[in-house]
Scaffold this motif. Sequence first.
Motif, PDB file in Angstrom:
ATOM      1  N   ILE A   1      41.768 -40.515 -10.578  1.00  0.00           N
ATOM      2  CA  ILE A   1      40.469 -40.018 -10.454  1.00  0.00           C
ATOM      3  C   ILE A   1      40.061 -39.311  -9.366  1.00  0.00           C
ATOM      4  CG2 ILE A   1      38.042 -40.502 -10.314  1.00  0.00           C
ATOM      5  CD1 ILE A   1      38.406 -42.737 -12.247  1.00  0.00           C
ATOM      6  N   ASP A   2      39.653 -38.148  -9.263  1.00  0.00           N
ATOM      7  CA  ASP A   2      39.503 -37.432  -7.871  1.00  0.00           C
ATOM      8  C   ASP A   2      38.037 -36.934  -8.101  1.00  0.00           C
ATOM      9  OD1 ASP A   2      39.964 -35.914  -5.529  1.00  0.00           O
ATOM     10  OD2 ASP A   2      40.470 -34.418  -6.645  1.00  0.00           O
ATOM     11  N   LYS A   3      37.189 -37.477  -7.151  1.00  0.00           N
ATOM     12  CA  LYS A   3      35.947 -36.873  -6.934  1.00  0.00           C
ATOM     13  C   LYS A   3      34.982 -36.893  -8.568  1.00  0.00           C
ATOM     14  CE  LYS A   3      37.291 -33.958  -3.342  1.00  0.00           C
ATOM     15  NZ  LYS A   3      37.729 -32.590  -2.929  1.00  0.00           N
ATOM     16  N   GLY A   4      35.123 -38.170  -9.032  1.00  0.00           N
ATOM     17  CA  GLY A   4      34.479 -38.276 -10.202  1.00  0.00           C
ATOM     18  C   GLY A   4      34.938 -37.694 -11.562  1.00  0.00           C
ATOM     19  N   HIS A   5      36.300 -37.091 -11.180  1.00  0.00           N
ATOM     20  CA  HIS A   5      36.848 -36.371 -12.412  1.00  0.00           C
ATOM     21  C   HIS A   5      38.182 -37.162 -12.691  1.00  0.00           C
ATOM     22  CE1 HIS A   5      37.915 -33.241 -15.397  1.00  0.00           C
ATOM     23  NE2 HIS A   5      39.197 -33.003 -14.887  1.00  0.00           N
ATOM     24  N   MET A   6      38.556 -37.619 -13.830  1.00  0.00           N
ATOM     25  CA  MET A   6      39.783 -38.194 -14.459  1.00  0.00           C
ATOM     26  C   MET A   6      40.811 -37.181 -14.498  1.00  0.00           C
ATOM     27  SD  MET A   6      40.453 -41.259 -17.062  1.00  0.00           S
ATOM     28  CE  MET A   6      39.315 -40.515 -18.307  1.00  0.00           C
ATOM     29  N   GLU A   7      41.613 -36.996 -13.587  1.00  0.00           N
ATOM     30  CA  GLU A   7      42.750 -36.054 -13.731  1.00  0.00           C
ATOM     31  C   GLU A   7      43.843 -36.586 -14.467  1.00  0.00           C
ATOM     32  OE1 GLU A   7      42.660 -33.169 -12.303  1.00  0.00           O
ATOM     33  OE2 GLU A   7      41.123 -33.350 -10.832  1.00  0.00           O
ATOM     34  N   ALA A   8      44.144 -37.743 -14.938  1.00  0.00           N
ATOM     35  CA  ALA A   8      45.022 -38.486 -15.629  1.00  0.00           C
ATOM     36  C   ALA A   8      44.884 -39.937 -16.082  1.00  0.00           C
ATOM     37  CB  ALA A   8      46.333 -38.575 -15.026  1.00  0.00           C
ATOM     38  N   LEU A   9      45.396 -40.195 -17.304  1.00  0.00           N
ATOM     39  CA  LEU A   9      45.267 -41.279 -18.093  1.00  0.00           C
ATOM     40  C   LEU A   9      46.365 -41.342 -18.863  1.00  0.00           C
ATOM     41  CD1 LEU A   9      43.508 -43.913 -18.629  1.00  0.00           C
ATOM     42  CD2 LEU A   9      42.731 -42.851 -20.663  1.00  0.00           C
TER      43      LEU A   9
END
Length: 145
Positions: free
Chosen positions: A67-75
């Motif tokens: 998560i970067d700044k409230g955005h999930m970049e990867a799962l």
Amino acid sequence: MFTIRSSRPTDGARILEIWRGAVDATHHFLSVEDRIAIGREVCGFLPQAPLTLAIDENDRPLGFMLIDKGHMEALFIDPAAFGRGIGTALVRHGLALHPGMTTDVNEQNEQAVGFYERMGFVQIDRSPHDGQGRLYPLIHLAHRS
């Protein structure tokens, strides 16, 4: 059973193993050339990224989230651990820290699209290309908080 913790430098090889297995199991739409190129990009940053891990009782990572700044970049979840609630637990953990969290999902990854919808995410936009300009449409999602 699993618990959640932050990644450590020693987790890098296992994180890449999870990523490769998950992509091979779920991203059948990628061309061979793009899969190789994306793999090179991922190897350059993922092992050092500040990840949230789901680990087993032996401290072995089973899945991870970025998560970067409230955005999930990867799962990504180890395919051997699919269906055990690991992705759900990681997303819930992320939402507890970042209500209204956003993410992007490949439109062709129908299983992932369905997962995010069941988790309460709604489509807010769509892009015809991925973040690197490849012709893999993205659905932009936000959680209904």
